[in-house]
Design a protein around this motif. Structure first.
Motif, mmCIF file in Angstrom:
data_model
loop_
_atom_site.group_PDB
_atom_site.id
_atom_site.type_symbol
_atom_site.label_atom_id
_atom_site.label_comp_id
_atom_site.label_asym_id
_atom_site.label_seq_id
_atom_site.Cartn_x
_atom_site.Cartn_y
_atom_site.Cartn_z
ATOM 1 N N LYS A 113 76.308 9.122 -27.795
ATOM 2 C CA LYS A 113 75.528 10.038 -26.952
ATOM 3 C C LYS A 113 75.367 11.392 -27.638
ATOM 4 O O LYS A 113 74.307 12.013 -27.577
ATOM 5 C CB LYS A 113 76.207 10.219 -25.587
ATOM 6 N N GLU A 114 76.436 11.847 -28.271
ATOM 7 C CA GLU A 114 76.386 13.130 -28.984
ATOM 8 C C GLU A 114 75.364 13.079 -30.118
ATOM 9 O O GLU A 114 74.572 14.015 -30.299
ATOM 10 C CB GLU A 114 77.775 13.450 -29.537
ATOM 11 N N ILE A 115 75.376 11.983 -30.859
ATOM 12 C CA ILE A 115 74.421 11.816 -31.955
ATOM 13 C C ILE A 115 72.997 11.759 -31.422
ATOM 14 O O ILE A 115 72.087 12.441 -31.921
ATOM 15 C CB ILE A 115 74.721 10.519 -32.747
ATOM 16 N N ARG A 136 67.725 5.257 -25.134
ATOM 17 C CA ARG A 136 68.054 4.962 -26.534
ATOM 18 C C ARG A 136 69.415 4.281 -26.661
ATOM 19 O O ARG A 136 69.603 3.383 -27.485
ATOM 20 C CB ARG A 136 68.034 6.252 -27.357
ATOM 21 N N LEU A 137 70.366 4.703 -25.831
ATOM 22 C CA LEU A 137 71.695 4.088 -25.877
ATOM 23 C C LEU A 137 71.639 2.632 -25.431
ATOM 24 O O LEU A 137 72.268 1.759 -26.027
ATOM 25 C CB LEU A 137 72.667 4.883 -25.004
ATOM 26 N N ASN A 138 70.869 2.369 -24.382
ATOM 27 C CA ASN A 138 70.704 0.984 -23.927
ATOM 28 C C ASN A 138 70.056 0.121 -25.005
ATOM 29 O O ASN A 138 70.435 -1.044 -25.196
ATOM 30 C CB ASN A 138 69.865 0.935 -22.645
ATOM 31 N N ASP A 168 84.966 5.964 -25.969
ATOM 32 C CA ASP A 168 84.906 6.901 -27.096
ATOM 33 C C ASP A 168 83.665 6.646 -27.949
ATOM 34 O O ASP A 168 82.993 7.589 -28.381
ATOM 35 C CB ASP A 168 86.157 6.770 -27.970
ATOM 36 N N TYR A 169 83.372 5.360 -28.197
ATOM 37 C CA TYR A 169 82.186 5.010 -28.984
ATOM 38 C C TYR A 169 80.918 5.467 -28.259
ATOM 39 O O TYR A 169 80.014 6.046 -28.878
ATOM 40 C CB TYR A 169 82.134 3.498 -29.219
#
Length: 306
Positions: A211-213, A237-239, A205-206
């Motif tokens: 990812k949406e942001i 960016r997530l990594n 969920d996090y």
């Protein structure tokens, strides 16, 4: 909904965004604070996701470890820094830590109701009330946590009690080198404030929420880039974010060539051990508590032309 100066002030403190950006976000979301934070993040205006409220309360965090196995950490708040440095107050906090080391209570209410170890005729709450009378200032036992380790637990206190950390590790060898290694990891936690030990703890969920942001931010910054390129940007960016919030992925502050995970592996190998960091507890004095401030809301209102 009417947007007040105090609402703008609160959002500004939570996000670090500009005052007028905060006002616009609240107007766009009809005063919904959580939605306004999302709005600011998606539009790249929130400088950082800050804790709700200023770190303003006084007091100290104290921790103790016994026999490498049982550890406890407490936060006790006072009204002033002067009292926080007082020997009477610090002695009381030490007694609260000892209480936490021995407790079987699972929450603060039960902890406050149990018999005070130094005088079983009174409760922990009674002892606190008496100390308030002696010191002449309002005090609060805000939180505690007890850790029972199957391997080795260590504690670290930074800044005279401003930040306290417990690190619990599973290890088949416990010696000075392993303890020092875990102490260094605790210092890392104090300095870098990770949210998780490893990526395995991060919920789906996090990840989907982030990812949406990141997608909204990337499309805003790169409106002409195709979706497949945007997708690669988001993964990168997530990594990068996970390397900041996951302890084992963080760059080890004392050796920039290593991650925390590689540092622990290195020390473990040198000692013929298998060491796995299982959990950490980090308390920062007053985090999330806001004490009385100057009338900043009035200043904001004046600048907004109200």
């Amino acid at each position: 909904m009417a947007i007040t100066a105090s609402m703008v002030k609160e959002l500004r403190e939570m996000t670090g965004a500009g005052m007028m950006d905060c006002k616009k976000a609240l107007n766009e979301t009809n005063g919904d604070m959580d939605a306004a934070i999302e709005y600011l993040r998606k539009n790249g205006q929130a400088k950082a996701e800050k804790k709700a409220g200023r770190i303003a309360a006084e007091g100290i965090v104290m921790a103790e470890v016994r026999d490498d196995k049982t550890a406890a950490i407490v936060e006790v708040n006072s009204e002033t820094d002067f009292v926080a440095k007082n020997a009477e107050f610090q002695g009381f906090v030490k007694a609260v830590v000892n209480q936490a080391l021995a407790t079987d209570s699972a929450d603060l209410d039960a902890f406050m109701a149990e018999a005070w170890n130094e005088d079983a005729s009174k409760t922990v709450k009674d002892a606190l009330t008496e100390k308030i009378s002696v010191i002449g200032e309002n005090l609060s036992i805000r939180r505690f946590e007890k850790v029972v380790s199957e391997g080795c637990a260590v504690s670290y206190i930074h800044g005279g009690g401003r930040i306290g950390v417990i690190v619990d590790a599973e290890t088949d060898v416990v010696n000075d080198e392993i303890r020092t290694c875990l102490k260094n990891v605790a210092m890392q936690v104090a300095a870098m404030s990770p949210k998780y030990v490893s990526r395995e703890e991060v919920s789906q969920d996090y990840l989907e929420h982030e990812k949406e942001i990141l997608l909204a931010q990337a499309k805003l910054e790169n409106p002409n880039k195709p979706d497949n390129i945007i997708e690669k940007m988001i993964i990168g960016r997530l990594n990068k974010e996970l390397k900041e919030i996951c302890l084992l992925d963080q760059v080890y502050v004392q050796d920039g060539d290593l991650t925390v995970e590689k540092y622990v592996e290195k020390v473990a190998k040198e000692n013929g051990a298998t060491v796995t960091v299982k959990r950490f507890v980090r308390f920062e004095t007053g985090e999330g508590i806001e004490k009385k401030q100057e009338d900043f809301a009035a200043e904001v209102a004046a600048q907004m032309g109200k």
